[in-house]
Design an enzyme around this catalytic site. Structure first.
Site, short mmCIF file in Angstrom:
data_model
loop_
_atom_site.label_atom_id
_atom_site.label_comp_id
_atom_site.label_asym_id
_atom_site.label_seq_id
_atom_site.Cartn_x
_atom_site.Cartn_y
_atom_site.Cartn_z
N HIS A 214 0.83 -1.20 0.00
CA HIS A 214 0.00 0.00 0.00
C HIS A 214 0.87 1.25 0.00
O HIS A 214 0.62 2.18 -0.77
CB HIS A 214 -0.92 0.01 1.24
CG HIS A 214 -1.95 -1.05 1.23
ND1 HIS A 214 -3.30 -0.79 1.07
CD2 HIS A 214 -1.85 -2.40 1.38
CE1 HIS A 214 -3.98 -1.93 1.11
NE2 HIS A 214 -3.12 -2.91 1.30
N ASP B 113 -6.14 5.84 1.81
CA ASP B 113 -6.04 4.43 1.51
C ASP B 113 -7.37 3.75 1.82
O ASP B 113 -8.18 4.25 2.61
CB ASP B 113 -4.92 3.80 2.34
CG ASP B 113 -4.68 2.34 2.00
OD1 ASP B 113 -3.89 2.06 1.09
OD2 ASP B 113 -5.30 1.47 2.66
#
Length: 395
Positions: free
Chosen positions: A16, A112
């Site tokens: 990520h 995110d």
């Protein structure tokens, strides 16, 4: 002239964090009027990769203070939810500090998929928020569709538990068997299905969704999401890759030497791991398949809240003689390759969600999204008549 600043809130997981850094570079190269501040949360057990952090004229990194955090649970999804909420005051203070300069105008937040609670902070500052989804288009479409059916059509997930029932989903060209649904969907406890659904609800609150994928890879899912009128604008921005990892060179060279469509690729994300019994079971199946193999293999953490590690000696957990018998058709990542980082180079192979491609008995798996098993069945139970699938794209 004021510079427009974006605030990035990435998750600390390497797959990520590194992709968030890469897309930040891409955005600032496209428009020099933009600057990006990437806020780094101090996770108690997920170290950030400092090798990808740097300060430049357009991108800077701000590490948030480490706070005492005593979670009331060891359940991972609920733990993360509590942790992110505890970070809210720190994020608010960091953004206040950023906007003290007269030369900076706050433009928005990019969050995110696991940091959607920060949408509330963006709302406090009166700026839009955008989602950067590091998985595949098909899987985010799957999440949004299930949430829609649950909230507006009364879908009961328990109907699919241990069932041959299949659900038609606009993001997939084929119906989805209930026995490959994420296990969390069948959990009634706090942090189970409701957390899954709440995450999808928050996705709908952003002004746009960016996904690390591209049309040639997920044409069906992208076209479905792009045509929907009940989700935020959808942007396929991939493949976002980190091509500077030298450890990936040997892997890519080996892949280039293999025949097309000949590789079984096993990767279960940066948090995926298997114990010795599971490793041997998988290895036996791979050997019997006769296919070439690329396998990201990691040891389970000693504590539930720790991150997986590489095996010190992979031969100790594989069946005896396995490497010798499959040397001509296999390669393994783990102890001989530094951690999980090589996957950043070609991570788009595993960002398909459930939109996997099969050749005979080949399966590409990622538990970051969902492992789909290639199978045939003579029994198909369609419930599309009960749940009007077409409603998803209607006003």
């Amino acid at each position: 002239m004021k510079q427009t600043a974006l605030v990035f809130m990435p998750f600390a997981g390497i797959s990520h964090f590194t992709t968030a850094v890469e897309i930040a570079k891409l955005i600032t190269r496209r428009d020099r009027r933009l600057s990006i501040t990437i806020l780094i949360m101090n996770f108690p057990f997920l170290p950030n990769d400092d090798s990808v952090t740097f300060d430049s004229d357009s991108i800077r990194f701000v590490k948030l203070p480490l706070i005492e955090f005593s979670p009331g649970t060891t359940d991972a999804p609920l733990f993360f939810s509590e942790f992110f909420k505890g970070q809210t005051p720190l994020v608010r203070d960091a953004v206040h500090e950023l906007t003290r300069s007269d030369s900076v105008q706050l433009g928005g937040f990019v969050v995110d998929m696991f940091c959607v609670s920060m949408i509330d902070v963006a709302d406090e500052f009166g700026v839009p928020s955008y989602l950067f989804f590091t998985g595949g288009a098909a899987f985010i479409g799957f999440m949004l569709h299930l949430q829609f059916l649950h909230d507006y059509e009364g879908l009961d997930f328990s109907e699919f538990k241990d069932s041959d029932a299949e659900l038609e989903d606009p993001s997939y060209s084929n119906s989805v068997p209930g026995n490959v649904f994420p296990a969390v969907m069948f959990q009634k406890i706090v942090g189970g299905a409701e957390l899954f659904l709440d995450q999808a609800r928050r996705f709908r609150q952003v002004k746009g969704i960016m996904v690390n994928t591209f049309l040639e890879l997920e044409s069906h899912a992208i076209q479905s999401l792009s045509s929907s009128t009940i989700i935020p604008p959808f942007y396929a921005v991939g493949p976002i890759l980190n091509t500077r990892d030298q450890d990936a060179t040997a892997i890519m060279s080996w892949l280039d030497d293999q025949p097309p469509s000949s590789i079984v690729f096993l990767c279960f994300g940066s948090m995926g791991s298997f114990d010795e019994v599971q490793v041997k079971e998988i290895a036996h199946g791979l050997e019997r398949s006769g296919h070439r193999v690329l396998w990201s293999l990691r040891r389970p953490p000693k504590d539930r809240m720790e991150a997986p590690r590489n095996y010190d000696n992979v031969e100790e957990v594989l069946p005896e003689g396995f490497l010798a018998r499959t040397a001509w058709k296999g390669d393994w990542m783990g102890p001989t390759i530094r951690g999980f980082s090589p996957l950043n180079y070609w991570r788009f192979f595993i960002t398909l969600g459930m939109e996997f491609y099969f050749r005979k008995h080949m399966v590409w798996c990622s538990n970051s999204h969902m492992a789909t098993v290639c199978r045939t069945t003579t029994k198909r139970v369609s419930i599309s008549k009960r749940f009007r699938i077409s409603d998803r794209n209607e006003n």
